[in-house]
Design a protein around this motif. Structure first.
Motif, PDB file in Angstrom:
ATOM      1  N   TYR A  61      -6.519  10.351 -15.253  1.00 63.25           N
ATOM      2  CA  TYR A  61      -7.967  10.172 -15.159  1.00 63.25           C
ATOM      3  C   TYR A  61      -8.400   9.031 -14.252  1.00 63.25           C
ATOM      4  O   TYR A  61      -9.507   9.037 -13.742  1.00 63.25           O
ATOM      5  CB  TYR A  61      -8.568   9.970 -16.553  1.00 63.25           C
ATOM      6  N   ALA A  62      -7.543   8.030 -14.046  1.00 65.18           N
ATOM      7  CA  ALA A  62      -7.972   6.861 -13.278  1.00 65.18           C
ATOM      8  C   ALA A  62      -7.079   6.549 -12.082  1.00 65.18           C
ATOM      9  O   ALA A  62      -7.473   5.782 -11.213  1.00 65.18           O
ATOM     10  CB  ALA A  62      -8.031   5.625 -14.187  1.00 65.18           C
ATOM     11  N   GLY A  63      -5.902   7.145 -12.027  1.00 58.38           N
ATOM     12  CA  GLY A  63      -4.964   6.851 -10.946  1.00 58.38           C
ATOM     13  C   GLY A  63      -5.478   7.311  -9.595  1.00 58.38           C
ATOM     14  O   GLY A  63      -6.245   8.260  -9.493  1.00 58.38           O
ATOM     15  N   SER A  64      -5.049   6.596  -8.559  1.00 55.35           N
ATOM     16  CA  SER A  64      -5.445   6.966  -7.199  1.00 55.35           C
ATOM     17  C   SER A  64      -4.339   6.565  -6.227  1.00 55.35           C
ATOM     18  O   SER A  64      -3.351   5.937  -6.616  1.00 55.35           O
ATOM     19  CB  SER A  64      -6.759   6.282  -6.800  1.00 55.35           C
ATOM     20  N   LYS A  65      -4.540   6.894  -4.967  1.00 54.69           N
ATOM     21  CA  LYS A  65      -3.537   6.560  -3.956  1.00 54.69           C
ATOM     22  C   LYS A  65      -3.317   5.060  -3.848  1.00 54.69           C
ATOM     23  O   LYS A  65      -2.252   4.623  -3.433  1.00 54.69           O
ATOM     24  CB  LYS A  65      -3.929   7.141  -2.598  1.00 54.69           C
ATOM     25  N   THR A  66      -4.295   4.274  -4.251  1.00 49.87           N
ATOM     26  CA  THR A  66      -4.129   2.824  -4.178  1.00 49.87           C
ATOM     27  C   THR A  66      -3.095   2.315  -5.176  1.00 49.87           C
ATOM     28  O   THR A  66      -2.625   1.189  -5.039  1.00 49.87           O
ATOM     29  CB  THR A  66      -5.464   2.084  -4.415  1.00 49.87           C
ATOM     30  N   ASN A  67      -2.734   3.137  -6.148  1.00 49.98           N
ATOM     31  CA  ASN A  67      -1.719   2.742  -7.125  1.00 49.98           C
ATOM     32  C   ASN A  67      -0.303   3.008  -6.642  1.00 49.98           C
ATOM     33  O   ASN A  67       0.654   2.535  -7.247  1.00 49.98           O
ATOM     34  CB  ASN A  67      -1.942   3.458  -8.455  1.00 49.98           C
ATOM     35  N   VAL A  68      -0.141   3.768  -5.561  1.00 48.79           N
ATOM     36  CA  VAL A  68       1.192   4.117  -5.078  1.00 48.79           C
ATOM     37  C   VAL A  68       1.806   2.915  -4.359  1.00 48.79           C
ATOM     38  O   VAL A  68       1.274   2.418  -3.378  1.00 48.79           O
ATOM     39  CB  VAL A  68       1.154   5.343  -4.138  1.00 48.79           C
ATOM     40  N   LEU A  69       2.937   2.462  -4.885  1.00 51.67           N
ATOM     41  CA  LEU A  69       3.670   1.355  -4.276  1.00 51.67           C
ATOM     42  C   LEU A  69       4.784   1.844  -3.367  1.00 51.67           C
ATOM     43  O   LEU A  69       5.059   1.261  -2.331  1.00 51.67           O
ATOM     44  CB  LEU A  69       4.298   0.466  -5.355  1.00 51.67           C
ATOM     45  N   LEU A  70       5.451   2.928  -3.772  1.00 53.15           N
ATOM     46  CA  LEU A  70       6.632   3.386  -3.060  1.00 53.15           C
ATOM     47  C   LEU A  70       6.761   4.896  -3.192  1.00 53.15           C
ATOM     48  O   LEU A  70       6.469   5.453  -4.250  1.00 53.15           O
ATOM     49  CB  LEU A  70       7.872   2.722  -3.670  1.00 53.15           C
ATOM     50  N   GLY A  75      16.020  10.478  -1.556  1.00 55.63           N
ATOM     51  CA  GLY A  75      16.751   9.218  -1.568  1.00 55.63           C
ATOM     52  C   GLY A  75      16.380   8.232  -0.477  1.00 55.63           C
ATOM     53  O   GLY A  75      16.890   7.127  -0.434  1.00 55.63           O
ATOM     54  N   LYS A  76      15.449   8.613   0.404  1.00 55.51           N
ATOM     55  CA  LYS A  76      15.048   7.727   1.500  1.00 55.51           C
ATOM     56  C   LYS A  76      13.630   7.215   1.248  1.00 55.51           C
ATOM     57  O   LYS A  76      12.713   8.002   1.021  1.00 55.51           O
ATOM     58  CB  LYS A  76      15.099   8.473   2.835  1.00 55.51           C
ATOM     59  N   ILE A  77      13.459   5.903   1.296  1.00 54.85           N
ATOM     60  CA  ILE A  77      12.142   5.316   1.104  1.00 54.85           C
ATOM     61  C   ILE A  77      11.311   5.544   2.362  1.00 54.85           C
ATOM     62  O   ILE A  77      11.669   5.095   3.444  1.00 54.85           O
ATOM     63  CB  ILE A  77      12.246   3.816   0.772  1.00 54.85           C
ATOM     64  N   LEU A  78      10.205   6.274   2.198  1.00 54.15           N
ATOM     65  CA  LEU A  78       9.342   6.596   3.335  1.00 54.15           C
ATOM     66  C   LEU A  78       8.053   5.796   3.336  1.00 54.15           C
ATOM     67  O   LEU A  78       7.390   5.692   4.369  1.00 54.15           O
ATOM     68  CB  LEU A  78       9.007   8.092   3.332  1.00 54.15           C
ATOM     69  N   TYR A  79       7.692   5.243   2.191  1.00 57.56           N
ATOM     70  CA  TYR A  79       6.479   4.430   2.086  1.00 57.56           C
ATOM     71  C   TYR A  79       6.757   3.320   1.096  1.00 57.56           C
ATOM     72  O   TYR A  79       7.254   3.566  -0.010  1.00 57.56           O
ATOM     73  CB  TYR A  79       5.310   5.292   1.591  1.00 57.56           C
ATOM     74  N   ASP A  80       6.468   2.086   1.509  1.00 49.98           N
ATOM     75  CA  ASP A  80       6.717   0.950   0.635  1.00 49.98           C
ATOM     76  C   ASP A  80       5.621  -0.089   0.840  1.00 49.98           C
ATOM     77  O   ASP A  80       5.511  -0.678   1.926  1.00 49.98           O
ATOM     78  CB  ASP A  80       8.098   0.346   0.930  1.00 49.98           C
ATOM     79  N   LYS A  81       4.803  -0.260  -0.175  1.00 53.05           N
ATOM     80  CA  LYS A  81       3.743  -1.279  -0.188  1.00 53.05           C
ATOM     81  C   LYS A  81       2.874  -1.259   1.073  1.00 53.05           C
ATOM     82  O   LYS A  81       2.655  -2.274   1.722  1.00 53.05           O
ATOM     83  CB  LYS A  81       4.339  -2.660  -0.418  1.00 53.05           C
ATOM     84  N   GLY A  82       2.394  -0.080   1.426  1.00 52.95           N
ATOM     85  CA  GLY A  82       1.462   0.034   2.544  1.00 52.95           C
ATOM     86  C   GLY A  82       2.082   0.313   3.891  1.00 52.95           C
ATOM     87  O   GLY A  82       1.377   0.530   4.865  1.00 52.95           O
ATOM     88  N   GLU A  83       3.398   0.316   3.966  1.00 50.61           N
ATOM     89  CA  GLU A  83       4.072   0.551   5.242  1.00 50.61           C
ATOM     90  C   GLU A  83       4.863   1.853   5.209  1.00 50.61           C
ATOM     91  O   GLU A  83       5.648   2.083   4.293  1.00 50.61           O
ATOM     92  CB  GLU A  83       5.015  -0.607   5.565  1.00 50.61           C
ATOM     93  N   PHE A  84       4.643   2.695   6.213  1.00 50.95           N
ATOM     94  CA  PHE A  84       5.394   3.937   6.351  1.00 50.95           C
ATOM     95  C   PHE A  84       6.678   3.669   7.123  1.00 50.95           C
ATOM     96  O   PHE A  84       6.683   2.883   8.067  1.00 50.95           O
ATOM     97  CB  PHE A  84       4.567   4.997   7.098  1.00 50.95           C
TER      98      PHE A  84
END
Length: 107
Positions: A61-70, A75-84
């Motif tokens: 109900y309240a989550g949004s893209k701004t909550n995504v950290l990683l 197995g490959k990190i594609l987005y981490d704290k605002g950086e692709f």
């Protein structure tokens, strides 16, 4: 028209497990040995996720893209704290997304 028509656990399952099957990637439907390492990490400390009485309801109900950290795909990190980390810039990603959305709505 009723946001509470489904229990939040069902909504989360639809978005994750069932969503993977809908996109024909059952190897990404859960975290298990032999499955893809696809996952996201959410920041549950932001104001939109408080108070923390029910994590599932907060996410649905309240989550949004701004909550995504990683974001991790296979197995490959594609987005981490605002950086692709995918070999292109944010501007290229957003520009391509805009083009595709326009094509969808023009069809």
């Amino acid at each position: 028209g009723d946001a509470s028509a489904l229990p939040t656990i069902d909504v989360l399952k639809m978005a994750c497990h069932t969503g993977a099957h809908a996109m024909c990637v059952p190897e990404s439907d859960s975290i298990a040995v032999g499955k893809n390492a696809d996952l996201i990490l959410l920041d549950l400390t932001q104001p939109n996720m408080q108070p923390m009485h029910n994590i599932g309801k907060n996410i649905v109900y309240a989550g949004s893209k701004t909550n995504v950290l990683l974001t991790m795909i296979n197995g490959k990190i594609l987005y981490d704290k605002g950086e692709f980390s995918i070999g292109v810039t944010k501007e290229e990603i957003y520009g391509e997304a805009d083009k595709r959305i326009k094509r969808i709505f023009e069809a």
